[in-house]
Scaffold this motif. Structure first.
Motif, short mmCIF file in Angstrom:
data_model
loop_
_atom_site.label_atom_id
_atom_site.label_comp_id
_atom_site.label_asym_id
_atom_site.label_seq_id
_atom_site.Cartn_x
_atom_site.Cartn_y
_atom_site.Cartn_z
N GLY A 192 6.00 2.71 34.92
CA GLY A 192 7.29 3.46 35.06
C GLY A 192 8.20 1.72 34.80
N GLU A 193 9.53 1.82 34.84
CA GLU A 193 9.84 3.83 35.58
C GLU A 193 10.45 3.73 33.45
N THR A 194 9.55 5.29 33.73
CA THR A 194 9.38 6.16 32.66
C THR A 194 10.90 7.45 32.91
N MET A 209 10.35 11.12 41.45
CA MET A 209 11.97 10.53 40.47
C MET A 209 12.54 9.79 41.27
N HIS A 210 12.56 8.97 41.12
CA HIS A 210 13.75 7.93 41.61
C HIS A 210 14.96 8.05 41.78
N CYS A 211 15.62 7.50 41.94
CA CYS A 211 17.17 7.31 42.27
C CYS A 211 17.47 9.35 42.24
N THR A 251 16.40 1.44 47.10
CA THR A 251 17.91 0.43 46.43
C THR A 251 18.17 0.59 45.15
N ASP A 252 17.21 0.93 44.33
CA ASP A 252 17.58 0.27 42.41
C ASP A 252 18.02 -0.88 42.24
N SER A 253 18.13 -1.75 43.41
CA SER A 253 19.05 -3.24 43.26
C SER A 253 18.05 -4.22 42.25
N SER A 280 10.89 1.48 47.81
CA SER A 280 10.56 1.91 46.82
C SER A 280 10.68 2.02 45.25
N HIS A 281 12.12 1.30 45.19
CA HIS A 281 12.14 0.67 43.58
C HIS A 281 13.44 -0.02 43.72
N CYS A 282 13.25 -1.57 43.22
CA CYS A 282 13.85 -2.55 43.27
C CYS A 282 13.73 -3.27 41.47
N HIS A 283 14.32 -4.18 41.50
CA HIS A 283 14.85 -4.91 40.12
C HIS A 283 14.20 -6.52 40.98
N LEU A 284 13.49 -6.84 41.09
CA LEU A 284 13.60 -8.57 41.68
C LEU A 284 13.39 -9.53 40.43
ZN LIG Z 1 15.33 1.26 37.85
#
Ligand SMILES: [Zn+2]
Ligand SMILES: [Zn+2]
Length: 261
Positions: free
Chosen positions: A94-96, A155-157, A205-207, A8-12
């Motif tokens: 987001g992300e905000t 609420m991520h990570c 992952t917030d990868s 649900s959250h990565c930075h490709l």
């Molecule tokens: Zn992030």
């Protein structure tokens, strides 16, 4: 067939992942990670984020400016956010949020930026992806003041206390766990991961950051979200498939503009 999982959250668009996108996507497939949400951090890089999302039917993106992005120039306006959020591939704002960890001195610009993002989310009726670090009290306060409960989000990570998780869930938010939950010293967070109701949980992952055990210290990638879900299943004493099914269902319920492909 392996259960479906969603990152649900990565930075490709970050160089570590962008450099080998076909390999990243192939390892996702091999690990049953069927979909991913790639997250915007600046207005300047948004076209690249959107480009990655457009390149595959199983990828979507968000629109927003990260609270750590210090802009000495002009802030993104409500209209600018709404303009980029209108794209069919954009399923979240987001992300905000707030991050007082890195910033020194005046933090009013961060709160102002966060308010603008919540207002944009309410206008375009898309859920929020919220980042909070060393700022949980103000983050929840602003969510309340700006009516973030009208759109909800994640609420991520998540690394905060159970009380913060409860406050966010009371506003209709989901709690997303990253590779941090696999770290041996993350005792309090493991306890939160045991208590959050499955129907409010997401995994991410917030990868390329925060690779989970057993890949800690190496570059992270969406395929590794599997280790996050496995850890949560072990902590709760339930089957991995149950965590995978619940978090996948939650993802598509929350980000309703994302259609499984
Ligand atoms: Zn992030
Ligand atoms: Zn973040």
């Amino acid at each position: 067939m392996a259960p479906m999982l969603v990152d649900s959250h990565c930075h490709l668009d970050f160089p570590e992942l962008q450099a080998d996108l076909p390999g990243v996507l192939e390892r996702m497939r091999a690990n049953g990670v069927t979909h991913a949400l790639t997250i915007s951090t600046t207005l300047e890089t948004f076209p690249a984020v959107r480009g990655v999302a457009r390149s595959q039917p199983n990828l979507w993106c968000s629109a927003g400016v990260h609270p750590d992005e210090r802009r000495d120039g002009r802030e993104a306006t409500l209209d600018e956010l709404l303009a980029i959020a209108g794209d069919a591939k954009v399923v979240a704002i987001g992300e905000t949020g707030l991050d007082y960890y890195r910033v020194e001195g005046d933090t009013e610009w961060q709160r102002s930026r966060f308010r603008t993002h919540i207002r944009a989310a309410r206008r375009c009726r898309k859920p929020l992806v919220i980042h909070t670090r060393s700022s949980a009290e103000d983050t929840v306060k602003l969510m309340r003041e700006e009516g973030a409960d009208e759109v909800g989000g994640v609420m991520h990570c998540f690394t905060e206390t159970w009380e913060v998780a409860e406050a966010a869930m009371a506003l209709g938010f989901h709690i997303s766990f990253s590779g941090i939950v696999t770290f041996k010293n993350a005792r309090d967070l493991k306890e939160v991961a045991r208590r959050v109701p499955l129907e409010r949980m997401l995994v991410e992952t917030d990868s390329p950051y925060l690779a989970p055990v057993p890949h800690r210290g190496k570059p992270n990638q969406p395929a590794f979200v599997r280790h996050v879900a496995e850890e949560i299943a072990a902590l709760r004493g339930i089957a991995f498939g149950e965590v995978a099914a619940a978090t996948t269902e939650n993802f598509f319920r929350l980000f309703r503009d994302a259609r499984p492909a």
